[in-house]
Design a protein around this motif. Sequence first.
Motif, PDB file in Angstrom:
ATOM      1  N   VAL A   1      52.695  16.957  89.520  1.00 19.24           N
ATOM      2  CA  VAL A   1      51.665  17.888  89.064  1.00 19.24           C
ATOM      3  C   VAL A   1      50.527  17.125  88.400  1.00 19.24           C
ATOM      4  O   VAL A   1      50.709  16.021  87.887  1.00 19.24           O
ATOM      5  CB  VAL A   1      52.239  18.935  88.077  1.00 19.24           C
ATOM      6  CG1 VAL A   1      53.192  19.886  88.795  1.00 19.24           C
ATOM      7  CG2 VAL A   1      52.948  18.248  86.914  1.00 19.24           C
ATOM      8  N   THR A   2      49.352  17.745  88.410  1.00 22.55           N
ATOM      9  CA  THR A   2      48.170  17.172  87.764  1.00 22.55           C
ATOM     10  C   THR A   2      47.871  17.937  86.484  1.00 22.55           C
ATOM     11  O   THR A   2      47.922  19.165  86.459  1.00 22.55           O
ATOM     12  CB  THR A   2      46.943  17.255  88.697  1.00 22.55           C
ATOM     13  OG1 THR A   2      47.235  16.570  89.922  1.00 22.55           O
ATOM     14  CG2 THR A   2      45.720  16.609  88.052  1.00 22.55           C
ATOM     15  N   ALA A   3      47.546  17.215  85.411  1.00 16.70           N
ATOM     16  CA  ALA A   3      47.189  17.846  84.134  1.00 16.70           C
ATOM     17  C   ALA A   3      45.829  18.505  84.257  1.00 16.70           C
ATOM     18  O   ALA A   3      44.819  17.835  84.478  1.00 16.70           O
ATOM     19  CB  ALA A   3      47.176  16.804  83.022  1.00 16.70           C
ATOM     20  N   THR A   4      45.797  19.852  84.119  1.00 18.11           N
ATOM     21  CA  THR A   4      44.548  20.592  84.259  1.00 18.11           C
ATOM     22  C   THR A   4      44.277  21.529  83.098  1.00 18.11           C
ATOM     23  O   THR A   4      43.227  22.168  83.065  1.00 18.11           O
ATOM     24  CB  THR A   4      44.546  21.431  85.551  1.00 18.11           C
ATOM     25  OG1 THR A   4      45.639  22.365  85.506  1.00 18.11           O
ATOM     26  CG2 THR A   4      44.685  20.551  86.784  1.00 18.11           C
ATOM     27  N   ASN A   5      45.210  21.633  82.141  1.00 14.16           N
ATOM     28  CA  ASN A   5      45.010  22.626  81.089  1.00 14.16           C
ATOM     29  C   ASN A   5      45.726  22.229  79.810  1.00 14.16           C
ATOM     30  O   ASN A   5      46.488  21.261  79.759  1.00 14.16           O
ATOM     31  CB  ASN A   5      45.493  24.003  81.550  1.00 14.16           C
ATOM     32  CG  ASN A   5      44.712  25.125  80.893  1.00 14.16           C
ATOM     33  OD1 ASN A   5      44.003  24.921  79.907  1.00 14.16           O
ATOM     34  ND2 ASN A   5      44.833  26.326  81.432  1.00 14.16           N
ATOM     35  N   PHE A   6      45.462  23.019  78.765  1.00 11.38           N
ATOM     36  CA  PHE A   6      45.983  22.791  77.417  1.00 11.38           C
ATOM     37  C   PHE A   6      46.812  23.996  76.994  1.00 11.38           C
ATOM     38  O   PHE A   6      46.385  25.145  77.181  1.00 11.38           O
ATOM     39  CB  PHE A   6      44.806  22.602  76.464  1.00 11.38           C
ATOM     40  CG  PHE A   6      45.165  22.505  75.007  1.00 11.38           C
ATOM     41  CD1 PHE A   6      46.097  21.582  74.552  1.00 11.38           C
ATOM     42  CD2 PHE A   6      44.552  23.336  74.078  1.00 11.38           C
ATOM     43  CE1 PHE A   6      46.413  21.489  73.206  1.00 11.38           C
ATOM     44  CE2 PHE A   6      44.850  23.250  72.731  1.00 11.38           C
ATOM     45  CZ  PHE A   6      45.791  22.326  72.292  1.00 11.38           C
ATOM     46  N   CYS A   7      47.978  23.740  76.462  1.00  7.08           N
ATOM     47  CA  CYS A   7      48.799  24.801  75.878  1.00  7.08           C
ATOM     48  C   CYS A   7      48.600  24.752  74.363  1.00  7.08           C
ATOM     49  O   CYS A   7      49.072  23.826  73.697  1.00  7.08           O
ATOM     50  CB  CYS A   7      50.266  24.622  76.241  1.00  7.08           C
ATOM     51  SG  CYS A   7      51.338  25.899  75.530  1.00  7.08           S
ATOM     52  N   ALA A   8      47.887  25.721  73.828  1.00 11.26           N
ATOM     53  CA  ALA A   8      47.532  25.712  72.410  1.00 11.26           C
ATOM     54  C   ALA A   8      48.750  25.970  71.529  1.00 11.26           C
ATOM     55  O   ALA A   8      49.646  26.738  71.887  1.00 11.26           O
ATOM     56  CB  ALA A   8      46.470  26.771  72.137  1.00 11.26           C
ATOM     57  N   PRO A   9      48.806  25.350  70.350  1.00 12.97           N
ATOM     58  CA  PRO A   9      49.895  25.629  69.409  1.00 12.97           C
ATOM     59  C   PRO A   9      49.845  27.083  68.953  1.00 12.97           C
ATOM     60  O   PRO A   9      48.779  27.705  68.935  1.00 12.97           O
ATOM     61  CB  PRO A   9      49.602  24.676  68.237  1.00 12.97           C
ATOM     62  CG  PRO A   9      48.678  23.642  68.777  1.00 12.97           C
ATOM     63  CD  PRO A   9      47.875  24.320  69.851  1.00 12.97           C
ATOM     64  N   ASN A  10      50.999  27.598  68.606  1.00 11.16           N
ATOM     65  CA  ASN A  10      51.098  28.936  68.028  1.00 11.16           C
ATOM     66  C   ASN A  10      51.848  28.806  66.711  1.00 11.16           C
ATOM     67  O   ASN A  10      53.075  28.805  66.669  1.00 11.16           O
ATOM     68  CB  ASN A  10      51.835  29.888  68.965  1.00 11.16           C
ATOM     69  CG  ASN A  10      51.869  31.317  68.442  1.00 11.16           C
ATOM     70  OD1 ASN A  10      51.536  31.574  67.280  1.00 11.16           O
ATOM     71  ND2 ASN A  10      52.270  32.248  69.291  1.00 11.16           N
ATOM     72  N   TYR A  11      51.085  28.651  65.621  1.00 11.06           N
ATOM     73  CA  TYR A  11      51.699  28.364  64.334  1.00 11.06           C
ATOM     74  C   TYR A  11      52.312  29.600  63.687  1.00 11.06           C
ATOM     75  O   TYR A  11      52.821  29.535  62.570  1.00 11.06           O
ATOM     76  CB  TYR A  11      50.681  27.711  63.405  1.00 11.06           C
ATOM     77  CG  TYR A  11      50.253  26.339  63.904  1.00 11.06           C
ATOM     78  CD1 TYR A  11      51.179  25.293  63.960  1.00 11.06           C
ATOM     79  CD2 TYR A  11      48.962  26.098  64.344  1.00 11.06           C
ATOM     80  CE1 TYR A  11      50.803  24.044  64.429  1.00 11.06           C
ATOM     81  CE2 TYR A  11      48.576  24.855  64.805  1.00 11.06           C
ATOM     82  CZ  TYR A  11      49.500  23.828  64.849  1.00 11.06           C
ATOM     83  OH  TYR A  11      49.136  22.597  65.323  1.00 11.06           O
ATOM     84  N   GLY A  12      52.296  30.735  64.413  1.00 13.37           N
ATOM     85  CA  GLY A  12      53.045  31.893  63.963  1.00 13.37           C
ATOM     86  C   GLY A  12      54.526  31.722  64.175  1.00 13.37           C
ATOM     87  O   GLY A  12      55.337  32.501  63.652  1.00 13.37           O
ATOM     88  N   PHE A  13      54.895  30.685  64.937  1.00 18.80           N
ATOM     89  CA  PHE A  13      56.295  30.362  65.187  1.00 18.80           C
ATOM     90  C   PHE A  13      56.534  28.902  64.821  1.00 18.80           C
ATOM     91  O   PHE A  13      55.615  28.079  64.866  1.00 18.80           O
ATOM     92  CB  PHE A  13      56.653  30.566  66.660  1.00 18.80           C
ATOM     93  CG  PHE A  13      56.516  31.985  67.137  1.00 18.80           C
ATOM     94  CD1 PHE A  13      57.567  32.870  67.015  1.00 18.80           C
ATOM     95  CD2 PHE A  13      55.323  32.423  67.710  1.00 18.80           C
ATOM     96  CE1 PHE A  13      57.447  34.185  67.466  1.00 18.80           C
ATOM     97  CE2 PHE A  13      55.183  33.727  68.152  1.00 18.80           C
ATOM     98  CZ  PHE A  13      56.259  34.611  68.023  1.00 18.80           C
ATOM     99  N   THR A  14      57.756  28.577  64.481  1.00 21.24           N
ATOM    100  CA  THR A  14      58.114  27.183  64.228  1.00 21.24           C
ATOM    101  C   THR A  14      58.215  26.453  65.560  1.00 21.24           C
ATOM    102  O   THR A  14      58.358  27.063  66.616  1.00 21.24           O
ATOM    103  CB  THR A  14      59.452  27.080  63.479  1.00 21.24           C
ATOM    104  OG1 THR A  14      60.491  27.645  64.294  1.00 21.24           O
ATOM    105  CG2 THR A  14      59.378  27.827  62.155  1.00 21.24           C
ATOM    106  N   SER A  15      58.153  25.120  65.511  1.00 19.87           N
ATOM    107  CA  SER A  15      58.185  24.327  66.737  1.00 19.87           C
ATOM    108  C   SER A  15      59.510  24.460  67.475  1.00 19.87           C
ATOM    109  O   SER A  15      59.583  24.214  68.681  1.00 19.87           O
ATOM    110  CB  SER A  15      57.919  22.848  66.422  1.00 19.87           C
ATOM    111  OG  SER A  15      58.885  22.349  65.516  1.00 19.87           O
ATOM    112  N   ASP A  16      60.563  24.846  66.767  1.00 23.67           N
ATOM    113  CA  ASP A  16      61.866  25.035  67.413  1.00 23.67           C
ATOM    114  C   ASP A  16      62.264  26.506  67.480  1.00 23.67           C
ATOM    115  O   ASP A  16      63.413  26.830  67.767  1.00 23.67           O
ATOM    116  CB  ASP A  16      62.949  24.228  66.699  1.00 23.67           C
ATOM    117  CG  ASP A  16      63.105  24.616  65.226  1.00 23.67           C
ATOM    118  OD1 ASP A  16      62.290  25.429  64.738  1.00 23.67           O
ATOM    119  OD2 ASP A  16      64.032  24.107  64.575  1.00 23.67           O
ATOM    120  N   GLY A  17      61.291  27.390  67.240  1.00 24.52           N
ATOM    121  CA  GLY A  17      61.607  28.806  67.244  1.00 24.52           C
ATOM    122  C   GLY A  17      60.579  29.651  67.955  1.00 24.52           C
ATOM    123  O   GLY A  17      60.260  30.755  67.515  1.00 24.52           O
ATOM    124  N   GLY A  18      60.030  29.165  69.035  1.00 22.57           N
ATOM    125  CA  GLY A  18      59.053  29.944  69.785  1.00 22.57           C
ATOM    126  C   GLY A  18      57.704  29.266  69.922  1.00 22.57           C
ATOM    127  O   GLY A  18      56.933  29.596  70.824  1.00 22.57           O
TER     128      GLY A  18
END
Length: 270
Positions: free
Chosen positions: A117-134
């Motif tokens: 696959v080719t990198a074409t986009n960004f997955c933004a952080p969602n700080y409403g959840f912890t990094s190990d919880g969503g």
Amino acid sequence: MSPPYAVAAALSTLSILLTLVSSHYSSSSSDYPPSLQASPEFAEWRSAHATYYAAADPRDAVGGACGYGDLVKGGYGMATVGLSETLFERGQICGACFELRCVDDNRWCIPGTSIIVTATNFCAPNYGFTSDGGGHCNPPNKHFVLPIESFEKIAIWKAGNMPVQYRRIKCRKEGGIRFTVTGSGIFISVLISNVAGHGDIVAVKVKGSRTGWLPMGRNWGQIWHVNALLQNQPLSFEVTSSDGKTLTSYNVAPKDWTFGQTFEGKQFET
């Protein structure tokens, strides 16, 4: 487990046409010539996770944080991926290619498969959840978000947040590097796409027939810009990839070029 459609919300800039497009994938890494895998930098498999997003409303425009626009028309199809902040490198990684394979789950993995696959986009952080919880794309997670068409090449869709292994791999592209020129007046913006080899560009210069070489700044993703009067003269481009290789395409755009046109130059050897 319910399908992880919530991940799609994190990709606010990304939507996909409901078009049947074949993904560029391999049933195993051996399908790529050994010469493309010889570099030690690309040989090491690393651990990450992957989820998928489903096709969006077909009336939506296809886009992404790298600036490539319509990924289908651009030749990327569904063989694309959005990267978490830890991997995205503020857009510099745009255009790089990765090989992914599913691991550690005999129930959901499709054995003996991998995808390119080719990198074409960004997955933004969602700080409403912890990094190990969503918050799958929160730092320090290494996370890939795939179109469902690509995800299903390596795992069953019910897998959810799937453990994977990944490695950088050299890109194979058909044709030359593409230069899409937009802007107005003295503001010149150029999208660099369809780049083979390392895939990601770290420096760009442009030259008119009446100018010297002018360094361009990264606007965002792989869109580069310069303030210069370049109309009514042929344009040449010099691009440098992340491995330090530089490629020069002379007189790519003719003297009568106009904004909105795309031109094709030379291509990095792979």
